[in-house]
Structures are given as C-alpha cells and as structure tokens.
Design a protein around this motif. Sequence first.
Motif, PDB file in Angstrom:
ATOM      1  N   UNK A 147       0.747  -1.383  -0.121  1.00 11.05           N
ATOM      2  CA  UNK A 147      -0.137   0.235  -0.164  1.00 11.05           C
ATOM      3  C   UNK A 147       1.192   1.195   0.346  1.00 11.05           C
ATOM      4  N   UNK A 148       1.735   1.180   1.333  1.00 10.36           N
ATOM      5  CA  UNK A 148       2.833   2.500   0.769  1.00 10.36           C
ATOM      6  C   UNK A 148       3.525   2.208  -0.490  1.00 10.36           C
ATOM      7  N   UNK A 149       3.758   1.859  -1.002  1.00 12.85           N
ATOM      8  CA  UNK A 149       4.637   1.275  -2.643  1.00 12.85           C
ATOM      9  C   UNK A 149       3.868   2.393  -3.362  1.00 12.85           C
ATOM     10  N   UNK A 150       2.192   1.523  -4.076  1.00 16.91           N
ATOM     11  CA  UNK A 150       1.260   2.222  -4.859  1.00 16.91           C
ATOM     12  C   UNK A 150       0.815   3.521  -4.316  1.00 16.91           C
ATOM     13  N   UNK A 151       1.231   3.738  -3.109  1.00 19.41           N
ATOM     14  CA  UNK A 151       0.467   5.389  -2.415  1.00 19.41           C
ATOM     15  C   UNK A 151       1.289   6.490  -3.125  1.00 19.41           C
ATOM     16  N   UNK A 152       2.718   6.308  -2.991  1.00 17.75           N
ATOM     17  CA  UNK A 152       3.280   6.913  -3.015  1.00 17.75           C
ATOM     18  C   UNK A 152       3.971   7.063  -4.476  1.00 17.75           C
ATOM     19  N   UNK A 178       0.475   5.173   6.440  1.00 21.80           N
ATOM     20  CA  UNK A 178       1.034   4.523   6.522  1.00 21.80           C
ATOM     21  C   UNK A 178       3.153   4.902   6.994  1.00 21.80           C
ATOM     22  N   UNK A 179       3.650   5.842   6.830  1.00 17.13           N
ATOM     23  CA  UNK A 179       4.882   5.763   7.476  1.00 17.13           C
ATOM     24  C   UNK A 179       5.028   5.526   8.873  1.00 17.13           C
ATOM     25  N   UNK A 180       3.787   6.539   9.406  1.00 12.27           N
ATOM     26  CA  UNK A 180       3.932   6.117  11.169  1.00 12.27           C
ATOM     27  C   UNK A 180       3.572   4.776  10.951  1.00 12.27           C
ATOM     28  N   UNK A 236      -7.984  16.766  -4.473  1.00 11.62           N
ATOM     29  CA  UNK A 236      -9.111  15.813  -3.305  1.00 11.62           C
ATOM     30  C   UNK A 236      -7.873  14.373  -2.945  1.00 11.62           C
ATOM     31  N   UNK A 237      -8.598  13.939  -4.641  1.00 11.92           N
ATOM     32  CA  UNK A 237      -6.971  12.688  -4.313  1.00 11.92           C
ATOM     33  C   UNK A 237      -6.004  12.834  -3.773  1.00 11.92           C
ATOM     34  N   UNK A 238      -5.212  14.004  -3.739  1.00 13.58           N
ATOM     35  CA  UNK A 238      -4.010  14.879  -3.565  1.00 13.58           C
ATOM     36  C   UNK A 238      -4.086  14.075  -2.576  1.00 13.58           C
ATOM     37  N   UNK A 239      -5.215  15.284  -1.537  1.00 11.76           N
ATOM     38  CA  UNK A 239      -5.325  14.915  -0.326  1.00 11.76           C
ATOM     39  C   UNK A 239      -5.453  14.493   0.775  1.00 11.76           C
ATOM     40  N   UNK A 240      -6.387  13.285   0.503  1.00  8.28           N
ATOM     41  CA  UNK A 240      -6.572  11.941   0.632  1.00  8.28           C
ATOM     42  C   UNK A 240      -5.221  12.003   0.451  1.00  8.28           C
ATOM     43  N   UNK A 241      -4.538  11.050  -0.422  1.00 12.17           N
ATOM     44  CA  UNK A 241      -3.453  10.206  -1.288  1.00 12.17           C
ATOM     45  C   UNK A 241      -2.118  11.031   0.425  1.00 12.17           C
ATOM     46  N   UNK A 242      -2.110  12.208   0.087  1.00 13.58           N
ATOM     47  CA  UNK A 242      -0.741  12.498   1.186  1.00 13.58           C
ATOM     48  C   UNK A 242      -0.709  12.200   3.118  1.00 13.58           C
ATOM     49  N   UNK A 243      -2.708  12.660   3.291  1.00 15.47           N
ATOM     50  CA  UNK A 243      -3.010  11.619   4.759  1.00 15.47           C
ATOM     51  C   UNK A 243      -2.734  10.390   4.872  1.00 15.47           C
ATOM     52  N   UNK A 244      -2.540   8.931   4.094  1.00 17.44           N
ATOM     53  CA  UNK A 244      -2.846   8.068   3.689  1.00 17.44           C
ATOM     54  C   UNK A 244      -1.379   7.386   3.924  1.00 17.44           C
ATOM     55  N   UNK A 284       2.409  10.099  -9.624  1.00 19.08           N
ATOM     56  CA  UNK A 284       1.033  10.502 -10.721  1.00 19.08           C
ATOM     57  C   UNK A 284       0.281  11.095 -10.606  1.00 19.08           C
ATOM     58  N   UNK A 285      -0.557  11.394  -9.533  1.00 17.16           N
ATOM     59  CA  UNK A 285      -1.695  12.791  -9.358  1.00 17.16           C
ATOM     60  C   UNK A 285      -0.616  13.689  -9.859  1.00 17.16           C
ATOM     61  N   UNK A 286      -0.080  14.079  -9.071  1.00 20.77           N
ATOM     62  CA  UNK A 286       0.710  15.753  -9.297  1.00 20.77           C
ATOM     63  C   UNK A 286       1.083  15.635 -10.814  1.00 20.77           C
TER      64      UNK A 286
END
Length: 263
Positions: free
Chosen positions: A55-60, A246-248, A234-242, A65-67
């Motif tokens: 999940x961390x790899x895919x999220x990053x 995940x890092x924590x 919206x997607x970037x904001x939520x993905x940043x939180x995720x 890509x979104x940015x």
Amino acid sequence: MILRRLTTALRKQDWFTVVIETLIVVFGVFIGLQVNNWNAARVERNSEQVLLLRLQEETRSLLDTQKKELAAHSPRIGLATDANSVMFSLAPSRPLTNEECWALLVSHWMPSPTEALSSLDELLASGRFDLISNPSVKAALRDYAVVQERSRAARAEAVSELFRLHTRYPDAIWLEVGRAEDAGYVSPSAGRDDKGLVWRYSCDIDQIRGNKGLLSEYSDNIARLESFLDRYEDRIAVLTVLDTELAKELGASGSRRESDAAP
C-alpha cells in the motif's frame, strides 16, 4: 497413553489420578489451541505487514502520478483565463496566442485520471479490509475509497455533455494537416507521422467574439474542467494523509519487530 492411564484410574476409582490426568489432557488441548492461535496471529501480522508495504509503495507512486497529471492539466485554466477578456469582448481584439488557441480547442479534453489503488481494490473485493488493524490507516483508506467513487461519478457526469468546439464551430476553430517545416500553429500534443506531417490548429478571434453559442459552450467546458482539476486536489489531499499514516504505522511496526528480536 494418557487415555489408557485415565481409563485404568477410573476402573480403580483412583480419583486423584483421574483429576490429574484430566487436567493434563485439558491443559494440553488448551496449549495446542493457544499455539495455533499464536501461529494464526503471527501469519496475519506478517500478511498485514506485506500488505502495508504494498500500500505504501502504491500510494507514493499514485501520489506522484496524480501530482504530475495535475501539473500537466492546470496550465489550461490559466491560458483560458488569459484569453477570456479578449474572447468575451472585455478587452480590445487581438489574435489568440498559439497556447491560448490550443487551450480553447482542447477545452473539452478530460482524460481518465490515474486513480486506482490496486491493493485497496483487492481488499474491498475480497472482504479482507479488517486485515488492516491500524484505525488511522483504515480511516484514510476509507476516505480515499469515497473520494475515488465521487471522482468517478463526477467525471462520468462531466464528460457526458462536453462540447468539441472545433467540430461545432469550424469557422472559428479548426484543425488541419500541414508539413512540419511550414509555419503555423502546432499543438504541444501534436504527433508526427512518417511523412513529416503534423496537425495544426487555428483560431479566428473575429468569429469567436460575439458568438454566443460558442462562448456559452466554452464556458461550460471550462467549468467542468475546473471541477475535473478539483478532483485531483481531493485525491492528492487524501493520498497525502494515507501516505503519512502508513509511514507512521510501518515505522512503529519496525520498532516493535526490533524490540521483539532484542535479547
């Protein structure tokens, strides 16, 4: 062996031995079940750890890509804004720049964004969402699932009534094929074929100014484009939180594993 001794003790009515043997059997079953539970919990923790890393790899990757996609599309709004005063006769007439003409021609263009998070889709499809134990990670995943669903619904609605202005108003905006070495307006996305030909675009500002139908449809396209770009935010904001959660969690998991491994 134990059962045979227990049977013998029962025949002899040796109740002390019966109690002891019974306790041994019950304790053995309990220990066996406990070991199985420990093994199952360990396997589940390992599965969760592997999933969190995926999940961390895919999220990053998706966040990056979104940015990039947002950065590629955002300038279109700025170009449209620059041209608005001329197009809507709020400023003296002048030819549109190459970039402004291109932005007008592709104002209907809203390609499918890259938004899938494969591991999340698999979790939801398999019903194993509760494999994630961290409530903050689960909340962020739920938020992304909601944002993703809203994004898809919004885009489906937006692209259902977009206006291709160059096909509806060919006297004002048009495409044509020319030689690559000739002067003209070449779209930044124009391709080159084997014969050295490229697509060119042109805008006639006199045909655009005062054309109520074209300007109304153009305004509609731009409003939908702005909403399309808002969904990226919206997607970037939520993905940043995720990504943060995940890092924590992975950092905490690593600390726990090191503590468990210490003598």
